[in-house]
Design a protein around this motif. Structure first.
Motif, PDB file in Angstrom:
ATOM      1  N   GLN A  16       1.057  -1.348   0.057  1.00 52.87           N
ATOM      2  CA  GLN A  16      -0.266   0.057  -0.024  1.00 52.87           C
ATOM      3  C   GLN A  16       0.772   1.255  -0.217  1.00 52.87           C
ATOM      4  OE1 GLN A  16      -2.582   0.627   3.372  1.00 52.87           O
ATOM      5  NE2 GLN A  16      -3.906   1.343   2.176  1.00 52.87           N
ATOM      6  N   GLN A  68      -7.050  -9.331   4.707  1.00 53.66           N
ATOM      7  CA  GLN A  68      -6.961  -7.790   4.916  1.00 53.66           C
ATOM      8  C   GLN A  68      -6.406  -7.291   3.970  1.00 53.66           C
ATOM      9  OE1 GLN A  68      -6.095  -6.423   8.080  1.00 53.66           O
ATOM     10  NE2 GLN A  68      -5.684  -5.022   6.983  1.00 53.66           N
ATOM     11  N   THR A  72      -8.011  -4.234   2.991  1.00 54.30           N
ATOM     12  CA  THR A  72      -7.279  -2.624   2.814  1.00 54.30           C
ATOM     13  C   THR A  72      -7.902  -1.679   1.146  1.00 54.30           C
ATOM     14  OG1 THR A  72      -5.322  -3.461   4.362  1.00 54.30           O
ATOM     15  CG2 THR A  72      -4.857  -1.799   2.039  1.00 54.30           C
TER      16      THR A  72
END
Length: 110
Positions: A16, A68, A72
């Motif tokens: 990210q 996740q 995310t």
């Protein structure tokens, strides 16, 4: 080009935070459709720019990481699935027969 396996939750945060493009391929090792999508994508991935980071997730072994990723990048979990990440944001997600190296390359090159 080569896949980098995602095996740790911390790697999601690292992806990210990366600048540029990253691609995540979520693969079910128990699904023939997922295997066909992966093989088709790999056959055509020469069209993807070399500086694109390619990540691979075995979602059967790492279900928590798969969850996740969905949270995310704010996508609905599917398998198989690709996510194209640009500067921390998911700009493309595709699943099953919609997975296309050409589409990924088009998004990167536009």
């Amino acid at each position: 080009m080569q896949w980098k396996n995602i095996t740790d939750l911390e790697e999601i945060g690292q992806i990210q935070q990366q600048e540029g493009y990253s691609l995540i391929f979520k693969h079910s090792t128990r699904c023939s459709v997922s295997l066909m999508a992966k093989k088709r994508f790999e056959r055509d991935w020469a069209v993807i720019p070399e500086n694109t980071a390619l990540y691979f997730l075995d979602l059967i072994s790492y279900r928590d990481i798969s969850a996740q990723i969905a949270e995310t990048f704010q996508v609905y979990h599917e398998s198989p699935q690709i996510l194209l990440i640009k500067n921390g944001d998911c700009i493309l997600d595709a699943s099953h027969s919609e997975i296309s190296a050409d589409e990924v390359a088009e998004m990167i090159n536009s």
